[in-house]
Design a protein around this motif. Structure first.
Motif, PDB file in Angstrom:
ATOM      1  N   ASP A 102     -60.219 -25.499 -26.106  1.00 48.88           N
ATOM      2  CA  ASP A 102     -59.580 -24.975 -27.316  1.00 48.88           C
ATOM      3  C   ASP A 102     -58.081 -25.270 -27.285  1.00 48.88           C
ATOM      4  O   ASP A 102     -57.477 -25.379 -26.209  1.00 48.88           O
ATOM      5  CB  ASP A 102     -59.766 -23.459 -27.428  1.00 48.88           C
ATOM      6  N   PHE A 103     -57.499 -25.375 -28.466  1.00 48.36           N
ATOM      7  CA  PHE A 103     -56.049 -25.479 -28.587  1.00 48.36           C
ATOM      8  C   PHE A 103     -55.519 -24.184 -29.194  1.00 48.36           C
ATOM      9  O   PHE A 103     -56.126 -23.628 -30.114  1.00 48.36           O
ATOM     10  CB  PHE A 103     -55.649 -26.670 -29.462  1.00 48.36           C
ATOM     11  N   VAL A 104     -54.402 -23.693 -28.652  1.00 48.66           N
ATOM     12  CA  VAL A 104     -53.835 -22.421 -29.105  1.00 48.66           C
ATOM     13  C   VAL A 104     -52.327 -22.582 -29.290  1.00 48.66           C
ATOM     14  O   VAL A 104     -51.708 -23.492 -28.734  1.00 48.66           O
ATOM     15  CB  VAL A 104     -54.106 -21.278 -28.103  1.00 48.66           C
ATOM     16  N   TRP A 105     -51.746 -21.674 -30.091  1.00 51.53           N
ATOM     17  CA  TRP A 105     -50.291 -21.584 -30.159  1.00 51.53           C
ATOM     18  C   TRP A 105     -49.883 -20.131 -29.993  1.00 51.53           C
ATOM     19  O   TRP A 105     -50.620 -19.219 -30.358  1.00 51.53           O
ATOM     20  CB  TRP A 105     -49.733 -22.188 -31.444  1.00 51.53           C
ATOM     21  N   GLY A 106     -48.735 -19.944 -29.408  1.00 52.42           N
ATOM     22  CA  GLY A 106     -48.226 -18.597 -29.153  1.00 52.42           C
ATOM     23  C   GLY A 106     -47.074 -18.676 -28.171  1.00 52.42           C
ATOM     24  O   GLY A 106     -46.510 -19.744 -27.915  1.00 52.42           O
ATOM     25  N   MET A 107     -46.714 -17.540 -27.606  1.00 51.89           N
ATOM     26  CA  MET A 107     -45.574 -17.469 -26.680  1.00 51.89           C
ATOM     27  C   MET A 107     -46.006 -17.875 -25.272  1.00 51.89           C
ATOM     28  O   MET A 107     -46.983 -17.344 -24.736  1.00 51.89           O
ATOM     29  CB  MET A 107     -45.014 -16.048 -26.670  1.00 51.89           C
ATOM     30  N   VAL A 108     -45.264 -18.821 -24.679  1.00 54.69           N
ATOM     31  CA  VAL A 108     -45.546 -19.281 -23.312  1.00 54.69           C
ATOM     32  C   VAL A 108     -44.237 -19.534 -22.588  1.00 54.69           C
ATOM     33  O   VAL A 108     -43.187 -19.748 -23.204  1.00 54.69           O
ATOM     34  CB  VAL A 108     -46.391 -20.580 -23.296  1.00 54.69           C
ATOM     35  N   ASP A 109     -44.299 -19.515 -21.254  1.00 58.24           N
ATOM     36  CA  ASP A 109     -43.149 -19.918 -20.455  1.00 58.24           C
ATOM     37  C   ASP A 109     -42.977 -21.430 -20.530  1.00 58.24           C
ATOM     38  O   ASP A 109     -43.944 -22.172 -20.740  1.00 58.24           O
ATOM     39  CB  ASP A 109     -43.335 -19.500 -18.990  1.00 58.24           C
ATOM     40  N   TRP A 110     -41.742 -21.884 -20.352  1.00 56.96           N
ATOM     41  CA  TRP A 110     -41.475 -23.321 -20.345  1.00 56.96           C
ATOM     42  C   TRP A 110     -41.854 -23.879 -18.977  1.00 56.96           C
ATOM     43  O   TRP A 110     -41.045 -23.953 -18.046  1.00 56.96           O
ATOM     44  CB  TRP A 110     -40.005 -23.578 -20.665  1.00 56.96           C
ATOM     45  N   GLU A 111     -43.098 -24.265 -18.866  1.00 56.74           N
ATOM     46  CA  GLU A 111     -43.666 -24.816 -17.643  1.00 56.74           C
ATOM     47  C   GLU A 111     -44.893 -25.627 -18.024  1.00 56.74           C
ATOM     48  O   GLU A 111     -45.376 -25.534 -19.161  1.00 56.74           O
ATOM     49  CB  GLU A 111     -44.037 -23.681 -16.677  1.00 56.74           C
ATOM     50  N   LYS A 112     -45.406 -26.410 -17.089  1.00 55.94           N
ATOM     51  CA  LYS A 112     -46.547 -27.263 -17.422  1.00 55.94           C
ATOM     52  C   LYS A 112     -47.840 -26.478 -17.583  1.00 55.94           C
ATOM     53  O   LYS A 112     -48.668 -26.792 -18.442  1.00 55.94           O
ATOM     54  CB  LYS A 112     -46.703 -28.362 -16.366  1.00 55.94           C
ATOM     55  N   TYR A 113     -48.030 -25.453 -16.764  1.00 59.30           N
ATOM     56  CA  TYR A 113     -49.245 -24.635 -16.831  1.00 59.30           C
ATOM     57  C   TYR A 113     -48.847 -23.166 -16.910  1.00 59.30           C
ATOM     58  O   TYR A 113     -47.916 -22.732 -16.234  1.00 59.30           O
ATOM     59  CB  TYR A 113     -50.128 -24.857 -15.607  1.00 59.30           C
ATOM     60  N   SER A 114     -49.555 -22.406 -17.738  1.00 61.35           N
ATOM     61  CA  SER A 114     -49.251 -20.986 -17.886  1.00 61.35           C
ATOM     62  C   SER A 114     -50.536 -20.177 -17.905  1.00 61.35           C
ATOM     63  O   SER A 114     -51.562 -20.627 -18.431  1.00 61.35           O
ATOM     64  CB  SER A 114     -48.500 -20.713 -19.194  1.00 61.35           C
ATOM     65  N   THR A 115     -50.479 -18.991 -17.315  1.00 63.07           N
ATOM     66  CA  THR A 115     -51.539 -18.006 -17.454  1.00 63.07           C
ATOM     67  C   THR A 115     -51.066 -16.983 -18.473  1.00 63.07           C
ATOM     68  O   THR A 115     -50.034 -16.348 -18.281  1.00 63.07           O
ATOM     69  CB  THR A 115     -51.843 -17.317 -16.113  1.00 63.07           C
ATOM     70  N   ILE A 116     -51.808 -16.850 -19.574  1.00 56.14           N
ATOM     71  CA  ILE A 116     -51.341 -16.034 -20.685  1.00 56.14           C
ATOM     72  C   ILE A 116     -52.314 -14.908 -20.996  1.00 56.14           C
ATOM     73  O   ILE A 116     -53.524 -15.008 -20.738  1.00 56.14           O
ATOM     74  CB  ILE A 116     -51.126 -16.887 -21.960  1.00 56.14           C
ATOM     75  N   ASN A 127     -60.329 -28.659 -37.149  1.00 60.96           N
ATOM     76  CA  ASN A 127     -60.819 -29.304 -38.366  1.00 60.96           C
ATOM     77  C   ASN A 127     -59.712 -29.490 -39.401  1.00 60.96           C
ATOM     78  O   ASN A 127     -59.886 -30.218 -40.378  1.00 60.96           O
ATOM     79  CB  ASN A 127     -61.966 -28.489 -38.980  1.00 60.96           C
ATOM     80  N   ILE A 128     -58.594 -28.785 -39.195  1.00 67.46           N
ATOM     81  CA  ILE A 128     -57.425 -28.997 -40.047  1.00 67.46           C
ATOM     82  C   ILE A 128     -56.690 -30.214 -39.501  1.00 67.46           C
ATOM     83  O   ILE A 128     -56.134 -30.194 -38.413  1.00 67.46           O
ATOM     84  CB  ILE A 128     -56.500 -27.765 -40.038  1.00 67.46           C
ATOM     85  N   ASN A 129     -56.707 -31.284 -40.260  1.00 68.54           N
ATOM     86  CA  ASN A 129     -56.239 -32.577 -39.760  1.00 68.54           C
ATOM     87  C   ASN A 129     -54.721 -32.706 -39.881  1.00 68.54           C
ATOM     88  O   ASN A 129     -54.201 -33.391 -40.768  1.00 68.54           O
ATOM     89  CB  ASN A 129     -56.936 -33.704 -40.519  1.00 68.54           C
ATOM     90  N   VAL A 130     -54.005 -32.020 -38.982  1.00 64.39           N
ATOM     91  CA  VAL A 130     -52.547 -32.133 -38.906  1.00 64.39           C
ATOM     92  C   VAL A 130     -52.176 -32.273 -37.431  1.00 64.39           C
ATOM     93  O   VAL A 130     -52.939 -31.849 -36.548  1.00 64.39           O
ATOM     94  CB  VAL A 130     -51.829 -30.904 -39.522  1.00 64.39           C
ATOM     95  N   PRO A 131     -51.017 -32.851 -37.131  1.00 64.56           N
ATOM     96  CA  PRO A 131     -50.593 -32.947 -35.725  1.00 64.56           C
ATOM     97  C   PRO A 131     -50.468 -31.572 -35.083  1.00 64.56           C
ATOM     98  O   PRO A 131     -50.016 -30.617 -35.714  1.00 64.56           O
ATOM     99  CB  PRO A 131     -49.228 -33.637 -35.824  1.00 64.56           C
ATOM    100  N   LEU A 132     -50.855 -31.482 -33.817  1.00 63.61           N
ATOM    101  CA  LEU A 132     -50.760 -30.202 -33.107  1.00 63.61           C
ATOM    102  C   LEU A 132     -49.318 -29.711 -33.035  1.00 63.61           C
ATOM    103  O   LEU A 132     -49.067 -28.500 -33.029  1.00 63.61           O
ATOM    104  CB  LEU A 132     -51.326 -30.350 -31.691  1.00 63.61           C
ATOM    105  N   SER A 133     -48.365 -30.621 -33.004  1.00 61.64           N
ATOM    106  CA  SER A 133     -46.962 -30.225 -32.910  1.00 61.64           C
ATOM    107  C   SER A 133     -46.510 -29.395 -34.115  1.00 61.64           C
ATOM    108  O   SER A 133     -45.536 -28.647 -34.026  1.00 61.64           O
ATOM    109  CB  SER A 133     -46.070 -31.461 -32.781  1.00 61.64           C
ATOM    110  N   TYR A 134     -47.224 -29.506 -35.240  1.00 61.82           N
ATOM    111  CA  TYR A 134     -46.863 -28.726 -36.428  1.00 61.82           C
ATOM    112  C   TYR A 134     -46.915 -27.224 -36.161  1.00 61.82           C
ATOM    113  O   TYR A 134     -46.240 -26.449 -36.841  1.00 61.82           O
ATOM    114  CB  TYR A 134     -47.790 -29.056 -37.589  1.00 61.82           C
ATOM    115  N   TYR A 135     -47.720 -26.820 -35.163  1.00 65.76           N
ATOM    116  CA  TYR A 135     -47.863 -25.392 -34.883  1.00 65.76           C
ATOM    117  C   TYR A 135     -46.679 -24.834 -34.086  1.00 65.76           C
ATOM    118  O   TYR A 135     -46.623 -23.635 -33.829  1.00 65.76           O
ATOM    119  CB  TYR A 135     -49.184 -25.118 -34.156  1.00 65.76           C
ATOM    120  N   THR A 136     -45.741 -25.700 -33.721  1.00 62.51           N
ATOM    121  CA  THR A 136     -44.482 -25.196 -33.164  1.00 62.51           C
ATOM    122  C   THR A 136     -43.495 -24.873 -34.285  1.00 62.51           C
ATOM    123  O   THR A 136     -42.432 -24.304 -34.036  1.00 62.51           O
ATOM    124  CB  THR A 136     -43.812 -26.221 -32.222  1.00 62.51           C
ATOM    125  N   GLY A 137     -43.819 -25.283 -35.503  1.00 67.17           N
ATOM    126  CA  GLY A 137     -42.857 -25.130 -36.587  1.00 67.17           C
ATOM    127  C   GLY A 137     -43.489 -24.841 -37.925  1.00 67.17           C
ATOM    128  O   GLY A 137     -43.686 -23.696 -38.311  1.00 67.17           O
TER     129      GLY A 137
END
Length: 336
Positions: A102-116, A127-137
């Motif tokens: 799964d892909f998720v967006w939310g608050m994370v530490d600035w690191e390569k791997y995080s336990t959230i 199924n929403i055909n937009v770049p994943l980076s859009y979920y940062t903004g």
């Protein structure tokens, strides 16, 4: 595939005074290895981080906590990773709502791997055909901030004079300001604003606003503060609305600029309300329902300024503070 990995992180060296510098942050490889499995019963989610959002509020969190300053987020801790909104891929999960892949967006530490903790994380519909980076903004907190401030606080009406792409879609006359010619051209030629000006080159901001908005301002979306806010107050119409989501020009000043024209809020019966996107998180489904058709129809234009590599995180964040980005500043740290 390895069972453990080394984790690279962006760490705050010490509390910042004034404007942050790249040297206030450092890149380290944590001594403890990250297990690529979560413990049964932990109800946590392990993610590989893909994108981080660089946002102005993060500069405030680099300062030593001040009892007189209220924030919804805790200040960063020296010697620990900084944090912000990001997009991640689930590696392992003990929460039934999230599965590997799964892909998720939310608050994370600035690191390569995080336990959230999955509370406060949102699953991305692939199924929403937009770049994943859009979920940062655009499809994350930035977009929700614009939507909530515009529709929930400012209650726009067709023909009113205000700022933003949402306003253009609603039939309003829109004027923007930016700090360089490139950004001014972008507002007019790409985003379709009716007018724009470079506030750094205007000797008289009050005169600039009168020139661009001779009939006055119905709605102002405030995230700058200082002299611009003072001039806007002079040019607001009676019963105007101001949505305040930031005061970027004031964040790193030792002495904040005073607002001389605040009594006009009374005389012009202006409604001025501060807010953050989290106040309207329950409106996120409504926001997606509204914005996605416009994205698919290419009626909303979105510009990203993507920097690659976690080692470039300090430069990207500090560059944002100094206005060096053109478009939403995003840090890409892994392939999708």
């Amino acid at each position: 595939m390895e069972n453990t990995v080394r984790n690279k992180q962006v760490i705050l060296r010490d509390y910042v005074k004034g404007y942050p510098k790249e040297s206030d942050l450092m890149i380290i490889t944590a001594s403890d290895r990250v297990e690529l499995k979560v413990k049964p019963g932990s109800m946590v989610v392990l993610v590989k981080n893909l994108y981080f959002s660089c946002d102005p509020y993060m500069g405030i969190l680099m300062k030593e906590p001040n009892p007189s300053t209220f924030t919804l987020l805790d200040a960063f801790v020296p010697g620990k990773p900084i944090s912000g909104f990001g997009v991640s891929e689930v590696i392992d999960s003990d929460d039934p709502a999230f599965a590997k892949g799964d892909f998720v967006w939310g608050m994370v530490d600035w690191e390569k791997y995080s336990t959230i903790n999955p509370i406060g994380s949102f699953k991305i519909d692939i199924n929403i055909n937009v770049p994943l980076s859009y979920y940062t903004g655009m499809l994350g907190m930035t977009g929700l901030t614009a939507y909530a401030g515009f529709f929930e606080i400012c209650s726009p009406k067709k023909g009113e004079t205000l700022v933003g792409q949402f306003a253009k879609l609603m039939g309003c006359y829109v004027v923007g300001s930016a700090g360089c010619k490139q950004k001014v051209d972008l507002l007019v030629n790409k985003f379709g604003f009716d007018g724009a000006f470079n506030y750094k080159e205007e000797p008289d901001l009050d005169a600039s606003l009168r020139r661009c908005l001779p009939q006055g301002i119905d709605i102002y979306f405030e995230n700058v503060g200082g002299k611009i806010l003072d001039s806007v107050l002079m040019n607001m119409k009676s019963y105007g609305r101001i949505a305040v989501c930031g005061m970027i020009s004031q964040y790193h000043l030792e002495t904040k600029e005073g607002i001389q024209n605040l009594p006009l809020v009374i005389y012009k019966k202006i409604r001025m309300q501060g807010f953050v996107a989290l106040d309207f998180i329950d409106k996120f489904p409504n926001f997606l329902e509204f914005v996605l058709p416009y994205i698919k129809e290419r009626k909303l234009i979105y510009v990203e300024d993507i920097v690659e590599g976690i080692e470039n995180g300090p430069a990207a964040l500090v560059g944002l503070v100094h206005g060096q980005n053109v478009g939403k500043q995003v840090l890409k740290i892994a392939r999708e």
